[in-house]
Design an enzyme around this catalytic site. Sequence first.
Site, short mmCIF file in Angstrom:
data_model
loop_
_atom_site.label_atom_id
_atom_site.label_comp_id
_atom_site.label_asym_id
_atom_site.label_seq_id
_atom_site.Cartn_x
_atom_site.Cartn_y
_atom_site.Cartn_z
N HIS A 96 0.76 -1.34 0.14
CA HIS A 96 0.09 -0.05 0.26
C HIS A 96 0.56 1.54 -0.09
O HIS A 96 0.70 2.07 -0.88
CB HIS A 96 -1.20 -0.11 1.26
CG HIS A 96 -1.63 1.31 1.83
ND1 HIS A 96 -3.01 1.63 1.09
CD2 HIS A 96 -1.14 2.69 2.95
CE1 HIS A 96 -3.29 2.69 1.22
NE2 HIS A 96 -2.02 3.69 2.40
N SER A 190 12.96 5.56 -13.60
CA SER A 190 12.45 6.52 -14.58
C SER A 190 11.95 8.12 -14.25
O SER A 190 11.84 9.32 -15.05
CB SER A 190 11.08 5.63 -14.64
OG SER A 190 9.96 6.99 -14.45
N SER A 191 12.58 7.92 -13.23
CA SER A 191 12.34 9.30 -12.32
C SER A 191 13.55 9.88 -12.74
O SER A 191 13.15 11.63 -13.04
CB SER A 191 11.28 9.29 -10.35
OG SER A 191 11.16 8.71 -10.57
N HIS A 274 13.05 12.55 3.32
CA HIS A 274 11.96 13.64 2.77
C HIS A 274 12.00 14.83 1.81
O HIS A 274 10.96 15.21 1.60
CB HIS A 274 13.54 14.23 4.82
CG HIS A 274 11.93 15.38 4.88
ND1 HIS A 274 11.19 14.63 5.84
CD2 HIS A 274 11.36 16.44 4.96
CE1 HIS A 274 10.32 15.75 5.85
NE2 HIS A 274 10.36 16.43 4.69
N TYR A 278 8.79 16.56 -0.48
CA TYR A 278 8.19 18.38 -1.04
C TYR A 278 8.48 17.40 -2.35
O TYR A 278 7.62 17.95 -3.65
CB TYR A 278 9.38 19.13 -0.68
CG TYR A 278 9.40 18.70 0.53
CD1 TYR A 278 8.33 20.09 1.11
CD2 TYR A 278 10.73 18.51 1.55
CE1 TYR A 278 8.10 19.67 2.07
CE2 TYR A 278 10.81 18.44 2.81
CZ TYR A 278 9.51 19.71 3.61
OH TYR A 278 9.18 19.73 4.58
N SER A 289 -1.55 27.16 -6.44
CA SER A 289 -1.32 28.68 -6.47
C SER A 289 -1.80 29.35 -8.15
O SER A 289 -1.49 30.57 -8.41
CB SER A 289 0.24 29.18 -6.66
OG SER A 289 0.65 28.11 -5.57
N HIS A 324 13.25 12.14 11.47
CA HIS A 324 12.66 10.15 10.57
C HIS A 324 13.31 9.63 12.08
O HIS A 324 12.87 7.99 12.07
CB HIS A 324 12.58 9.71 9.11
CG HIS A 324 11.47 10.90 8.38
ND1 HIS A 324 10.11 10.30 8.29
CD2 HIS A 324 12.11 11.81 8.09
CE1 HIS A 324 9.97 11.73 7.65
NE2 HIS A 324 11.08 12.49 6.84
N THR A 349 7.27 27.06 4.18
CA THR A 349 5.74 26.46 4.14
C THR A 349 4.03 27.40 4.57
O THR A 349 3.22 27.54 4.10
CB THR A 349 5.48 25.24 5.07
OG1 THR A 349 6.39 24.73 4.88
CG2 THR A 349 3.80 24.15 4.39
N LYS A 352 3.22 30.32 1.93
CA LYS A 352 2.50 30.09 0.91
C LYS A 352 0.98 30.12 1.60
O LYS A 352 0.27 29.82 0.20
CB LYS A 352 3.03 29.04 0.50
CG LYS A 352 3.97 28.53 -0.10
CD LYS A 352 4.47 26.89 -0.92
CE LYS A 352 5.71 26.71 -1.81
NZ LYS A 352 5.61 26.78 -3.53
N ARG A 471 1.75 2.13 14.42
CA ARG A 471 1.38 1.53 13.29
C ARG A 471 2.31 -0.18 12.86
O ARG A 471 2.79 -0.63 13.51
CB ARG A 471 2.25 2.93 12.41
CG ARG A 471 3.61 2.44 11.95
CD ARG A 471 3.83 4.36 11.56
NE ARG A 471 4.42 3.81 9.96
CZ ARG A 471 5.14 4.75 9.71
NH1 ARG A 471 6.24 5.54 10.13
NH2 ARG A 471 5.08 5.12 8.19
#
Lengths: 632, 200
Positions: A96, A190-191, A274, A278, A289, A324, A349, A352, A471
Amino acid sequence: MSTESQTTTESFESFESIQRSQVPAESSSHHHEEPTGIWSWITTVDHKRIGIMYFMTSMFFLGIGGLEAMLIRIQLFRPDSDFISAELYNQLFTMHGTTMIFLVAMPLAVAFFNYIVPLQIGARDVAFPRLNALSYWIYLFGGLYLNASWFFGAAPNTSWVGYANLTSTEYSPGLNVDFWVLGLSILGVSSIMGGVNFITTIINLRAPGMKLMRMPLFTWMTFVTSFLLVTALPVIAVALILLAFDRFFATNFFVVASGGDTTMWQHLFWIFGHPEVYILVLPAFGVISDVIPAFSRKPLFGYAVVVYAGVLIGFIGWGVWSHHMFTTGLGPIADSFFVASTMIIAIPTGVKIFNWMATMWGGALKMNTAMTFAVSLVGMFVLGGLSGIMHSSAPVDLQQHDSYFVVAHFHYVIVGGLLLGMFSGLYYWFPKVTGRMPNEALGKLHFWLTFIGFNLTFFPMHFSGMYGMPRRTWTYRAELNVEIYNQLSTVGAFILAISTVVLLYNLWKSARTGEKASHNPWGAPSLEWSIPSPPHHYNFPALPQVRSREPLWHEDERKEIEAITLAEPEVEPEMPNPSFWPIVLAAGVTLTWALVMTGRWWAPVIGLVLTAIPVYCWAFEDPFAKKETAHG
Amino acid sequence: MADAAAVAHDDHHYTSTGLNNWKLGFWTFIGSECLFFGTLISTYMAYKGASIVGPYPEKVFDIPLTSISTFVLLMSSLAMVLALDGVQKGSKKKALIWLGTVIVMGAIFLGFQYYEFTHFIHEYHLTLQTNVFGSTFYVLTGFHGAHVTIGVIWMITLFIRVLQGKMPPEKALQVEIAGLYWHFVDIVWIVIFVLIYLIP
């Protein structure tokens, strides 16, 4: 640059009449029939078609990832449940997370990059159209490869972060982690190629006059995200390579007995992980925006500040990874540094958030589906951001780490940030892509089901987490008193599932029977709205000359619409030919990686040799060779 | 990999910055590669001294020998520059001589690496699996060697194209981009040589 809202509204009306007479007539540019049929899609190098394929594929994987989530939620509906086995549960939450991040969230954003960015900057395609097709096919094959693990009964089962040394052959002897480590490596390729492509496109293919500080915010955030892609993905690539060597060639990178360090994996993973956050959320920030000014009839408040805030988030995003890892015991100096940097990143942040609110303030708001999703993002992301600021404090984080509170937090960030933003963009650009308007009633129904389902699913997780529910837990005891929160979450998850069905029905129905859309149904200011809906395969019959930040909106001092001042004569431009080498090369790359699974060093070498064939065919193919059908 | 036809086409194409797309894209890719090698080198550095059993770096490294192969690779960059100059000036002979030199020097470097690896394995019994040093050393230098190998294959391809007379000065950008790659791989080796071999 900033104009009063009233002026903009007035000038917008006058704009409509001028625009109609000056826009290149839609009938004038139909020299070239667009090919249809499956082969034309397989060989396409058109950024718009690739964007659509990215979207369809990410929706397919959203279905799979959603199904996995539903099974998880059914399992957790009651305490001490054994609806599914613990082993299957491990596979479900791992897949998932992996699916939603690498196969849904990132490609969904890339779908928008592909379709919208060239249109927004006044380009006819991306810089490397065939490379773009290659990125897509590698993504598709990588995703299928990863999910093929289900057929072996060996889906990855060590969570999406895959901490060492749980992933070692000693503790995970099966194929599960092999599929994970190799599948993610394929997707990383790919990225990175996508990032290179979009950086080059945005730097180099802007229309005349489209200065950097005139680019729409969505293009800006794509730009920042692309930098994060090309810098963060190599780090996870190395981490995955080290893990693959440990598993297939018995090296010692994460073997404690030989002097290896399991914390090393965590560092490498989160140095990528991290910025990845973003990578996920900045595109959504970019979408809203653009959406909020369009439906507030005001230019974005503090354009430059919003751009700089986005760039700053990209930079600081590199210096917060160890938040983390507060529980690994890095020591007070390191912890303090990451506490501080994490608190600092909240500032751009927050900037914005205030800019979006100030844009709406005093605007002529039009609350259609796209705008409603955009506004809801502002609120929901604040909730996710606030719990994030709680985690930024190391002592608080020690209490919340690995609890459902964290699960609530990152779902508010990813669903409340990325997904709501992408839905907003979907309704906003739907007319441009399909040439038809989205159904508003179904859109609003989709919004409310999503909004209610989302909050009902994830808000109670704050409580179950605070009450101590860890979790990734297969089940929980009734004495923990978290049953009611889990039941609310499960009900919410079902509402979310229904909302997705409504979305798909709406997309299907509106694309077929929706009201015909004009070139600019929203009266929006950016260049993609200056061309027909849907656009010609070459986008712009002539490149526009850009003279302002809102090229389709009047400014006080100017009396004409400059965007459609043409920078060159109107002729059908030469576009690259279709090519089937991208799909062949993607198959070769996937095969090479899959052959690593054999554990024989020469097997992937055979794959490499085979892959070299399409590489050479590609290199010597002339993308602009004369087409057999003449047009004029 | 340089795209033969597209590069030629793009040469005359309008871009916002005046920079060629392929050159810009390739620089971006090199940026990405910096992070790739940066992470591998950092892993080596972070694991320095972590090995529980030998052999250790001080014992196996032969600095004079590796200095020779480093020198050869360094000089190949000069040959690369001269090869590009040959193509740009339309001198087939010059281009062939210097591209050939790059290929030979790259092959010599790989030969040294092959000798080094086999020597370490047979003489010191240092393999990928022996200790953390072996793992980090072979993976780092192995990936660099793989990059050099790809570079040599690329240069051979260009050599054949020049030989066929299919590399006129208008297509010099193809050689220039291959050169960017070659210089980058060279620079990475300098960093590796200094950090891994020279610093005790």
